[in-house]
Structures are given as structure tokens and as C-alpha cells.
Scaffold this motif. Structure first.
Motif, PDB file in Angstrom:
ATOM      1  N   GLU A  55       0.953  -1.318   0.049  1.00 41.34           N
ATOM      2  CA  GLU A  55       0.060  -0.025   0.134  1.00 41.34           C
ATOM      3  C   GLU A  55       0.766   1.296  -0.243  1.00 41.34           C
ATOM      4  O   GLU A  55       0.569   2.367  -0.751  1.00 41.34           O
ATOM      5  CB  GLU A  55      -0.807   0.013   1.242  1.00 41.34           C
ATOM      6  N   ALA A  56       1.853   1.513   0.747  1.00 40.59           N
ATOM      7  CA  ALA A  56       2.838   2.476   0.784  1.00 40.59           C
ATOM      8  C   ALA A  56       3.665   2.683  -0.634  1.00 40.59           C
ATOM      9  O   ALA A  56       3.442   3.767  -0.926  1.00 40.59           O
ATOM     10  CB  ALA A  56       3.896   2.379   2.118  1.00 40.59           C
ATOM     11  N   SER A  66       0.165  12.184  -9.644  1.00 42.85           N
ATOM     12  CA  SER A  66      -0.946  13.298  -9.337  1.00 42.85           C
ATOM     13  C   SER A  66      -0.606  13.399  -7.922  1.00 42.85           C
ATOM     14  O   SER A  66      -1.240  12.650  -7.082  1.00 42.85           O
ATOM     15  CB  SER A  66      -2.343  12.634  -9.616  1.00 42.85           C
ATOM     16  N   PRO A  67       0.223  14.154  -7.368  1.00 41.39           N
ATOM     17  CA  PRO A  67       0.516  14.498  -5.887  1.00 41.39           C
ATOM     18  C   PRO A  67      -0.766  14.636  -5.020  1.00 41.39           C
ATOM     19  O   PRO A  67      -0.576  14.240  -3.913  1.00 41.39           O
ATOM     20  CB  PRO A  67       1.513  15.748  -5.921  1.00 41.39           C
ATOM     21  N   GLY A  68      -1.671  15.466  -5.396  1.00 38.51           N
ATOM     22  CA  GLY A  68      -2.843  15.893  -4.554  1.00 38.51           C
ATOM     23  C   GLY A  68      -4.024  14.442  -4.405  1.00 38.51           C
ATOM     24  O   GLY A  68      -4.903  14.924  -3.757  1.00 38.51           O
ATOM     25  N   LEU A  69      -3.738  13.528  -5.257  1.00 39.04           N
ATOM     26  CA  LEU A  69      -4.948  12.905  -5.680  1.00 39.04           C
ATOM     27  C   LEU A  69      -4.573  11.671  -4.422  1.00 39.04           C
ATOM     28  O   LEU A  69      -5.897  10.870  -4.423  1.00 39.04           O
ATOM     29  CB  LEU A  69      -4.958  12.005  -7.040  1.00 39.04           C
ATOM     30  N   VAL A  70      -3.657  11.239  -3.884  1.00 39.82           N
ATOM     31  CA  VAL A  70      -3.376  10.320  -2.963  1.00 39.82           C
ATOM     32  C   VAL A  70      -2.627  10.870  -1.755  1.00 39.82           C
ATOM     33  O   VAL A  70      -2.196  11.964  -1.878  1.00 39.82           O
ATOM     34  CB  VAL A  70      -2.863   9.105  -3.397  1.00 39.82           C
ATOM     35  N   PRO A  71      -2.946  10.423  -0.483  1.00 37.00           N
ATOM     36  CA  PRO A  71      -2.278  10.872   0.721  1.00 37.00           C
ATOM     37  C   PRO A  71      -0.843  10.405   0.715  1.00 37.00           C
ATOM     38  O   PRO A  71      -0.140   9.528   0.107  1.00 37.00           O
ATOM     39  CB  PRO A  71      -3.037  10.101   1.890  1.00 37.00           C
ATOM     40  N   ARG A  72      -0.036  11.449   1.428  1.00 39.40           N
ATOM     41  CA  ARG A  72       1.474  11.018   1.684  1.00 39.40           C
ATOM     42  C   ARG A  72       1.611  10.340   2.608  1.00 39.40           C
ATOM     43  O   ARG A  72       0.927  10.162   3.611  1.00 39.40           O
ATOM     44  CB  ARG A  72       2.056  12.573   1.830  1.00 39.40           C
ATOM     45  N   VAL A  73       2.442   9.231   2.490  1.00 38.47           N
ATOM     46  CA  VAL A  73       2.736   8.157   3.423  1.00 38.47           C
ATOM     47  C   VAL A  73       3.583   8.774   4.794  1.00 38.47           C
ATOM     48  O   VAL A  73       4.810   9.397   4.317  1.00 38.47           O
ATOM     49  CB  VAL A  73       3.413   7.051   2.828  1.00 38.47           C
ATOM     50  N   LEU A  74       3.438   9.037   6.092  1.00 38.53           N
ATOM     51  CA  LEU A  74       3.997   9.556   6.972  1.00 38.53           C
ATOM     52  C   LEU A  74       5.013   8.653   7.493  1.00 38.53           C
ATOM     53  O   LEU A  74       6.063   8.944   7.874  1.00 38.53           O
ATOM     54  CB  LEU A  74       3.145  10.083   8.229  1.00 38.53           C
ATOM     55  N   ALA A  75       4.516   7.248   7.558  1.00 41.69           N
ATOM     56  CA  ALA A  75       5.581   6.343   8.123  1.00 41.69           C
ATOM     57  C   ALA A  75       4.910   4.739   7.841  1.00 41.69           C
ATOM     58  O   ALA A  75       3.643   4.863   7.527  1.00 41.69           O
ATOM     59  CB  ALA A  75       5.815   6.526   9.564  1.00 41.69           C
ATOM     60  N   VAL A  76       5.897   4.022   7.634  1.00 44.38           N
ATOM     61  CA  VAL A  76       5.515   2.422   7.529  1.00 44.38           C
ATOM     62  C   VAL A  76       6.558   1.578   7.990  1.00 44.38           C
ATOM     63  O   VAL A  76       7.697   1.982   8.043  1.00 44.38           O
ATOM     64  CB  VAL A  76       5.213   2.130   5.991  1.00 44.38           C
ATOM     65  N   ASP A  77       6.017   0.448   8.594  1.00 41.68           N
ATOM     66  CA  ASP A  77       6.876  -0.440   9.126  1.00 41.68           C
ATOM     67  C   ASP A  77       6.097  -2.029   8.879  1.00 41.68           C
ATOM     68  O   ASP A  77       5.298  -1.913   8.207  1.00 41.68           O
ATOM     69  CB  ASP A  77       7.561  -0.176  10.493  1.00 41.68           C
ATOM     70  N   ARG A  79       4.335  -3.391  10.682  1.00 43.23           N
ATOM     71  CA  ARG A  79       3.121  -3.432  11.640  1.00 43.23           C
ATOM     72  C   ARG A  79       2.241  -2.362  11.445  1.00 43.23           C
ATOM     73  O   ARG A  79       0.959  -2.571  11.611  1.00 43.23           O
ATOM     74  CB  ARG A  79       3.016  -3.749  12.982  1.00 43.23           C
ATOM     75  N   MET A  80       2.465  -1.442  10.734  1.00 37.58           N
ATOM     76  CA  MET A  80       1.650  -0.106  10.921  1.00 37.58           C
ATOM     77  C   MET A  80       1.966   0.738   9.715  1.00 37.58           C
ATOM     78  O   MET A  80       3.414   0.972   9.259  1.00 37.58           O
ATOM     79  CB  MET A  80       1.949   0.608  12.103  1.00 37.58           C
ATOM     80  N   LEU A  81       1.070   1.417   9.064  1.00 37.42           N
ATOM     81  CA  LEU A  81       1.109   2.274   8.247  1.00 37.42           C
ATOM     82  C   LEU A  81       0.379   3.654   8.559  1.00 37.42           C
ATOM     83  O   LEU A  81      -0.833   3.638   9.062  1.00 37.42           O
ATOM     84  CB  LEU A  81       0.492   2.076   6.785  1.00 37.42           C
ATOM     85  N   VAL A  82       1.219   4.923   8.502  1.00 39.07           N
ATOM     86  CA  VAL A  82       0.489   6.005   9.037  1.00 39.07           C
ATOM     87  C   VAL A  82       0.191   6.902   7.894  1.00 39.07           C
ATOM     88  O   VAL A  82       1.320   7.305   7.137  1.00 39.07           O
ATOM     89  CB  VAL A  82       1.415   6.722  10.086  1.00 39.07           C
ATOM     90  N   LEU A  83      -0.912   7.653   7.813  1.00 44.12           N
ATOM     91  CA  LEU A  83      -1.213   8.589   6.758  1.00 44.12           C
ATOM     92  C   LEU A  83      -1.867   9.764   7.404  1.00 44.12           C
ATOM     93  O   LEU A  83      -2.420   9.833   8.770  1.00 44.12           O
ATOM     94  CB  LEU A  83      -2.249   7.936   5.829  1.00 44.12           C
ATOM     95  N   PRO A  84      -1.915  10.889   6.704  1.00 41.00           N
ATOM     96  CA  PRO A  84      -2.618  11.980   7.451  1.00 41.00           C
ATOM     97  C   PRO A  84      -4.203  11.829   7.578  1.00 41.00           C
ATOM     98  O   PRO A  84      -4.769  10.836   6.606  1.00 41.00           O
ATOM     99  CB  PRO A  84      -2.337  13.317   6.163  1.00 41.00           C
ATOM    100  N   TRP A  85      -4.704  12.124   8.435  1.00 42.13           N
ATOM    101  CA  TRP A  85      -6.303  11.949   8.638  1.00 42.13           C
ATOM    102  C   TRP A  85      -6.743  12.783   7.443  1.00 42.13           C
ATOM    103  O   TRP A  85      -6.594  14.256   7.748  1.00 42.13           O
ATOM    104  CB  TRP A  85      -6.692  12.361  10.026  1.00 42.13           C
TER     105      TRP A  85
END
Length: 282
Positions: A55-56, A66-77, A79-85
Motif C-alpha cells: 500500500e505504501a 498526481s501528488p494531490g490525488l492520494v495521501p502522503r505516507v507519513l511512516a510505514v513498518d 506492523r503499521m502504516l500511518v497517513l494524514p487523517w
């Protein structure tokens, strides 16, 4: 380790509050407010690192087109994927029209080949992203249809499997005119669109170099809001090849097979109806 602790460790910023949202497939979803004020979304998956990394990778790859069409990945390892809310708002004709234009721009940014340079996933299932030089019909038949037939066979039965095999055998005559590889979301059903106050954001991709009609067919499969406006502005921006409407069922056949494998016989009739429609245009 708790989600709160994991977020703090992964981002280097403590989480002040975490709200558990829901469980889907093999993962859980959460919303958190960080100590620095950021509002974030976290997907947590035990023993499903491939889901998170795919996914990341897909989100980063789609942002190239298209930079604005999908969220930016803040972090991934592992066990966890973090995106902006992403704040949610009702879809409107205006945001749907913007989505149609931006999707056409994304698709025009060709990756140069079908497939993707990472192992794919769709829900809990592997997705063969092997990059190939074959024309799209062969790539689609070999990478998106054939791999799911053995797992779907108990639900579709011998006659149903033979029907799908006929689609594969006749794919060259069913697929329409050649198209260059497009940078596509790959799992663009309505649940993977987050409608915000000013635009639609695409989430949870099965991204790869594919056929642009696939994303549009997926939007239609379960009924995206204001689909007529999405298609109208897409067509204005980058017109589709003649006969694209007759090929919708062909592009829907892969996600329908995925649903048969995941959820069983409830999707049998719809899958076989799609295959019958496809063969009728040959």
C-alpha cells in the motif's frame, strides 16, 4: 505493544489520543491525535507486512502521477502504516468533476510498462505485479484472471470456470484497441474514495501499470457517487477509445473473481453474468 506506543515509536512523536475505528480483513484501523497537533490515520496488521508495504509503495508511486490525488505516507513498518487523517464531507458534483479530471491526468502519466516493481496485494490476496512486455490483454489474462481461477473453482463450478477460460482464450478480440500502460489505482471502488470538502482523495490502492478503463469500470462496479460527472470530465480531459462501455464487464471480471475468492458463492452469478456479457461482444 499498544497502538499508542507504536505510533509514538514509529513517528518519534507521542500520541495523545487514539480512537479505534474498525477491523477489516486482517487489520485494524485507528485515528490518533499526536502531541504536535497532527491528526493521523493508522492501519495496523499483524503478520501482514506485505499488505502495508504494498500500500505504501502504491501510494508513493501514484503521487508521482498526481501528488494531490492520494495521501502522503507519513511512516510505514512491518506492523503499521500511518497517513494524514482526511476530513470527510459529502460528495458533490464539483468534487466529482475534479476527480474525473485528476484521474485522467494520473492515467496519462504512463509508467512505461504493465505491472509494478513490488509484490502486489488486494485485500488479503496476493496480486501478481510482474512487469511484462506483452500487450495488455495477455498481461491481464495471465496476471489478473488466471491466478484466481483455481481458488474460485469451488464456487463457480466446472461450467463457470470453462466460461472464464473462454474469456482468457479470446482476450485479444475482447480487449479493444491497444492502450499504453496507465498509472492506475487498481482497486477503485467507491469505498476507496475519501471525499473531502474540496476534492476526492484515493486510498488503499492496488496500484500498478494497467489499463485506464480498469479504474473507470471499478468505479461503476459498486456505484460511485456522481459517476456521470466523473466520466464526463474524464472524457473532456482524455477521451476514451470507442466502445469502452462494452468493455466494462471485462475490466470488472478481475475484482469480481477476487470477491468470489474472498467471500464465496454470493458473487457467482454476477461474475458469470460479466463473463457472458464479455463473450457476447466478441
Amino acid at each position: 505493544m499498544s497502538v499508542t506506543s507504536e505510533l509514538g515509536e514509529l513517528l518519534g512523536v507521542p500520541a495523545r489520543a487514539v480512537v479505534d475505528l474498525e477491523a477489516r480483513h486482517s487489520w485494524t484501523l485507528h485515528r490518533a491525535i499526536l502531541a504536535d497537533g497532527r491528526d493521523v490515520f493508522a492501519k495496523v496488521a499483524d503478520d501482514q507486512a506485505a499488505v502495508l508495504t504494498a500500500e505504501a509503495a502504491g501510494l508513493d508511486w501514484l503521487r508521482v502521477g498526481s501528488p494531490g490525488l492520494v495521501p502522503r505516507v507519513l511512516a510505514v513498518d512491518d506492523r503499521m502504516l500511518v497517513l494524514p487523517w482526511l476530513p470527510e464531507a459529502p460528495p458533490t458534483p464539483g468534487t466529482a468533476e475534479r476527480l474525473g479530471r485528476e484521474l485522467a491526468v494520473l492515467h496519462a502519466n504512463s509508467p512505461g510498462a504493465f505491472g509494478a516493481p513490488w509484490p502486489g496485494r488486494i485485500a488479503d490476496l496476493p496480486l501478481d505485479n510482474t512487469i511484462g512486455n506483452d500487450p495488455w490483454p495477455h498481461w491481464y489474462a495471465e496476471r489478473r484472471l488466471a491466478p484466481y481461477l483455481p481458488h474460485a473453482a469451488p464456487h463457480l463450478g466446472p461450467a463457470g470456470i470453462r466460461l472464464l477460460e473462454r474469456v482468457i482464450e479470446n482476450i485479444d478480440t475482447l480487449a479493444g484497441p491497444p492502450e499504453p500502460p496507465s498509472r492506475i489505482h487498481g482497486d477503485l471502488w467507491s469505498g476507496n474514495i475519501r471525499w473531502t470538502p474540496d476534492r476526492a482523495i484515493l486510498i488503499d490502492p492496488a496500484a500498478h501499470g494497467g489499463h485506464r478503463e480498469t479504474d473507470l469500470a471499478m468505479l461503476a462496479l459498486f456505484g460511485a457517487p456522481h459517476l456521470d460527472r466523473i466520466l464526463a470530465t474524464y472524457q473532456e480531459t482524455r477521451p476514451l477509445a470507442d466502445g469502452w462501455q462494452t468493455r466494462i464487464a471485462l475490466h470488472q471480471l478481475h475484482p469480481l473473481l477476487v470477491h468470489v475468492v474472498l467471500f464465496g458463492g454470493a458473487y457467482r452469478t454476477r461474475t458469470l453474468t460479466a463473463a457472458t456479457e464479455i463473450l457476447a461482444i466478441g
